[in-house]
Scaffold this motif. Structure first.
Motif, PDB file in Angstrom:
ATOM      1  N   LYS A  38     -12.071   2.056  -2.161  1.00 48.84           N
ATOM      2  CA  LYS A  38     -10.769   2.620  -2.537  1.00 48.84           C
ATOM      3  C   LYS A  38     -10.158   3.357  -1.361  1.00 48.84           C
ATOM      4  O   LYS A  38      -8.945   3.290  -1.140  1.00 48.84           O
ATOM      5  N   ALA A  39     -10.983   4.051  -0.578  1.00 53.73           N
ATOM      6  CA  ALA A  39     -10.490   4.793   0.580  1.00 53.73           C
ATOM      7  C   ALA A  39      -9.965   3.856   1.654  1.00 53.73           C
ATOM      8  O   ALA A  39      -9.047   4.216   2.393  1.00 53.73           O
ATOM      9  N   GLU A  40     -10.540   2.648   1.765  1.00 49.88           N
ATOM     10  CA  GLU A  40     -10.059   1.689   2.753  1.00 49.88           C
ATOM     11  C   GLU A  40      -8.676   1.153   2.415  1.00 49.88           C
ATOM     12  O   GLU A  40      -7.884   0.866   3.306  1.00 49.88           O
ATOM     13  N   SER A  41      -8.379   1.013   1.130  1.00 46.40           N
ATOM     14  CA  SER A  41      -7.092   0.439   0.736  1.00 46.40           C
ATOM     15  C   SER A  41      -6.013   1.509   0.550  1.00 46.40           C
ATOM     16  O   SER A  41      -4.849   1.267   0.865  1.00 46.40           O
ATOM     17  N   THR A  42      -6.382   2.664   0.039  1.00 45.76           N
ATOM     18  CA  THR A  42      -5.420   3.746  -0.167  1.00 45.76           C
ATOM     19  C   THR A  42      -6.078   5.073   0.210  1.00 45.76           C
ATOM     20  O   THR A  42      -7.274   5.135   0.476  1.00 45.76           O
ATOM     21  N   PHE A  43      -5.282   6.120   0.215  1.00 45.36           N
ATOM     22  CA  PHE A  43      -5.828   7.439   0.472  1.00 45.36           C
ATOM     23  C   PHE A  43      -6.470   7.976  -0.807  1.00 45.36           C
ATOM     24  O   PHE A  43      -5.960   7.764  -1.901  1.00 45.36           O
ATOM     25  N   LEU A  44      -7.565   8.684  -0.651  1.00 43.27           N
ATOM     26  CA  LEU A  44      -8.212   9.302  -1.802  1.00 43.27           C
ATOM     27  C   LEU A  44      -7.523  10.615  -2.120  1.00 43.27           C
ATOM     28  O   LEU A  44      -7.204  11.387  -1.221  1.00 43.27           O
ATOM     29  N   ASP A  45      -7.287  10.842  -3.401  1.00 46.03           N
ATOM     30  CA  ASP A  45      -6.722  12.129  -3.790  1.00 46.03           C
ATOM     31  C   ASP A  45      -7.832  13.181  -3.789  1.00 46.03           C
ATOM     32  O   ASP A  45      -9.000  12.899  -3.531  1.00 46.03           O
ATOM     33  N   ASP A  48     -10.867  12.508  -6.126  1.00 45.63           N
ATOM     34  CA  ASP A  48     -11.777  11.474  -5.646  1.00 45.63           C
ATOM     35  C   ASP A  48     -12.618  11.969  -4.475  1.00 45.63           C
ATOM     36  O   ASP A  48     -13.808  11.672  -4.384  1.00 45.63           O
TER      37      ASP A  48
END
Length: 66
Positions: A38-45, A48
């Motif tokens: 998930k971190a590779e595709s978008t930023f983690l909130d 997360d």
């Protein structure tokens, strides 16, 4: 005779504990991998990132216990 039974009991108990550790370790590694993807595709909130830190901490504790 009693020592033999105790040894058998402890051997079974050790196998059981090892299986529990392995299952929990696999779950934690799977969760970390999901969060990494998930971190590779978008930023983690913030939630997360915090959960990832908690999972990594628990994994370190689990490895230390083993």
């Amino acid at each position: 005779n009693n020592i033999r039974h105790l040894r058998q009991f402890l051997k079974g108990w050790a196998k059981h504990v090892n299986v529990i550790y392995k299952v929990e370790k696999d779950k934690l590694l799977h969760l970390i991998n999901e969060l990494d993807l998930k971190a590779e595709s978008t930023f983690l909130d913030a939630d997360d990132r915090a959960s990832k830190m908690e999972v990594e901490q628990r994994l370190r504790e689990l490895l230390r216990e083993e």
